[in-house]
Design a protein around this motif. Structure first.
Motif, PDB file in Angstrom:
ATOM      1  N   TRP A  10       0.859  -1.025   0.120  1.00 34.76           N
ATOM      2  CA  TRP A  10      -0.152  -0.464  -0.110  1.00 34.76           C
ATOM      3  C   TRP A  10       0.815   1.573   0.053  1.00 34.76           C
ATOM      4  N   ALA A  43      -3.268   5.499   4.738  1.00 34.01           N
ATOM      5  CA  ALA A  43      -5.397   5.302   4.290  1.00 34.01           C
ATOM      6  C   ALA A  43      -5.607   4.164   3.341  1.00 34.01           C
ATOM      7  N   ASP A  44      -4.474   5.118   2.586  1.00 34.95           N
ATOM      8  CA  ASP A  44      -4.933   2.620   1.361  1.00 34.95           C
ATOM      9  C   ASP A  44      -5.360   1.807   2.403  1.00 34.95           C
ATOM     10  N   VAL A  72      -8.296   1.405   4.872  1.00 30.22           N
ATOM     11  CA  VAL A  72     -10.095   1.533   3.679  1.00 30.22           C
ATOM     12  C   VAL A  72      -9.753  -0.111   3.326  1.00 30.22           C
ATOM     13  N   ASP A  73      -8.579  -0.419   2.060  1.00 29.31           N
ATOM     14  CA  ASP A  73      -8.298  -2.333   1.825  1.00 29.31           C
ATOM     15  C   ASP A  73      -9.167  -3.158   3.515  1.00 29.31           C
ATOM     16  N   ASP A 126     -14.052   0.005   4.977  1.00 33.75           N
ATOM     17  CA  ASP A 126     -14.994   1.296   5.291  1.00 33.75           C
ATOM     18  C   ASP A 126     -14.616   2.453   5.024  1.00 33.75           C
ATOM     19  N   GLU A 127     -14.840   2.485   3.059  1.00 32.73           N
ATOM     20  CA  GLU A 127     -13.436   3.573   2.829  1.00 32.73           C
ATOM     21  C   GLU A 127     -14.009   5.440   3.730  1.00 32.73           C
ATOM     22  N   VAL A 175     -12.951   5.278   7.316  1.00 32.34           N
ATOM     23  CA  VAL A 175     -10.995   5.737   7.488  1.00 32.34           C
ATOM     24  C   VAL A 175     -11.084   7.120   6.742  1.00 32.34           C
ATOM     25  N   TRP A 176     -11.749   7.558   6.012  1.00 33.51           N
ATOM     26  CA  TRP A 176     -11.480   8.852   6.171  1.00 33.51           C
ATOM     27  C   TRP A 176     -12.098  10.477   7.392  1.00 33.51           C
TER      28      TRP A 176
END
Length: 299
Positions: free
Chosen positions: A7, A11-12, A15-16, A20-21, A24-25
């Protein structure tokens, strides 16, 4: 974060891993995501192979358990706490039961942020639960429990079997596998021992609506004395004798239960614990104030 991870950013990876994108953001924007050294994770924080990232998941909506915890003993000197746990309340926060757990409730109600349990009661089991209120005394009590210094006596309501000669001792090997609801009996060295005694017959009329139809003609009140503490030990031992504990949705067969249904408590009570206090040297006996049958609450 796996050493072989490819990754580009923390953050990537999150998310993976979580799927739950938006969540996470949201946490990153709120500066809630941290690395193991306390660094706040931002949108451009590079992936750190072998390191750890921490974020809190959203709690599921929980159905309030409609019983209170009763304090049986609170020793300010030793930090020992004993409570009477009601049915349906988990001991520790886990899975879908976080706020509705004895530890979280007591930490909030008694302002004891370091509180932790010294042993475990099944979520459906009622009765005496011991906890340590301070981190510095926890290890002494935990060693006492691990060394077999905590003696426990339970009571249970279950059907009568006239052909069952009591008292007797059940001794077998129990295994609880991850992902399985039930504990099972397997061949091998015994790891679960329970002494079973009949205290008194108990007419069904006394139970009222504790159990749903079909109902046994009569039930018995049993004294259970375990010398080991395997998951669901008492429940599977009585079910194996052909006298499953009243209100048990797992043994002998799994019965779906609505999480809002508190009408049929498991009729299993941790009635008494006995131990030599490792800090004061005083022999302690703590008894539950509850009594069988444990009555349910409608919904």
């Amino acid at each position: 974060m796996p050493v072989q991870g490819q990754w580009g950013s923390v953050a990537d990876f999150l998310v993976d891993r979580t799927g739950d994108e938006p969540g996470v953001w949201r946490r990153i924007r709120s500066k809630e995501v941290l690395l193991d050294d306390g660094t706040v994770v931002g949108a451009s924080t590079t992936y750190r192979p072998g390191r750890s990232a921490y974020l809190y998941r959203d709690l599921p909506e929980e159905v309030p358990v409609p019983w209170e915890l009763t304090v049986l003993l609170q020793d300010e000197e030793t930090g020992l706490l004993a409570v009477d746990k009601p049915p349906f309340l988990a001991t520790m926060p886990r899975g879908a039961h976080v706020v509705q757990s004895a530890v979280v409730r007591l930490r909030r109600d008694l302002d004891l942020p370091e509180l932790s349990p010294l042993h475990r009661l099944d979520r459906l089991t009622s009765g005496v639960l011991l906890l340590a209120a301070r981190a510095e005394v926890r290890s002494a009590y935990q060693r006492m429990v691990q060394d077999g210094g905590l003696s426990k006596t339970y009571q249970a309501l279950a059907p009568l079997r006239p052909d069952l000669e009591l008292p007797l001792t059940v001794c077998n090997r129990l295994v609880k596998r991850r992902g399985s609801l039930q504990t099972v009996v397997e061949e091998g060295a015994p790891n679960a021992i329970t002494r079973v005694e009949l205290i008194e017959p108990d007419e069904l009329a006394r139970l009222g609506d504790v159990v749903e139809a079909p109902r046994p003609r009569s039930v018995g009140c049993y004294r259970l004395t375990p010398t080991t503490g395997q998951t669901h030990q008492l429940r599977i031992h009585l079910a194996g004798l052909g006298i499953p504990i009243l209100g048990d949705p797992l043994y002998p067969k799994v019965t779906p239960v609505d999480p809002r249904d508190f009408t049929t408590p498991l009729q299993l009570l941790a009635q008494e614990v006995r131990f030599l206090d490792p800090i004061t040297g005083v022999r302690r006996v703590v008894r539950s104030r509850q009594a069988l049958p444990i009555l349910g609450v409608g919904y």
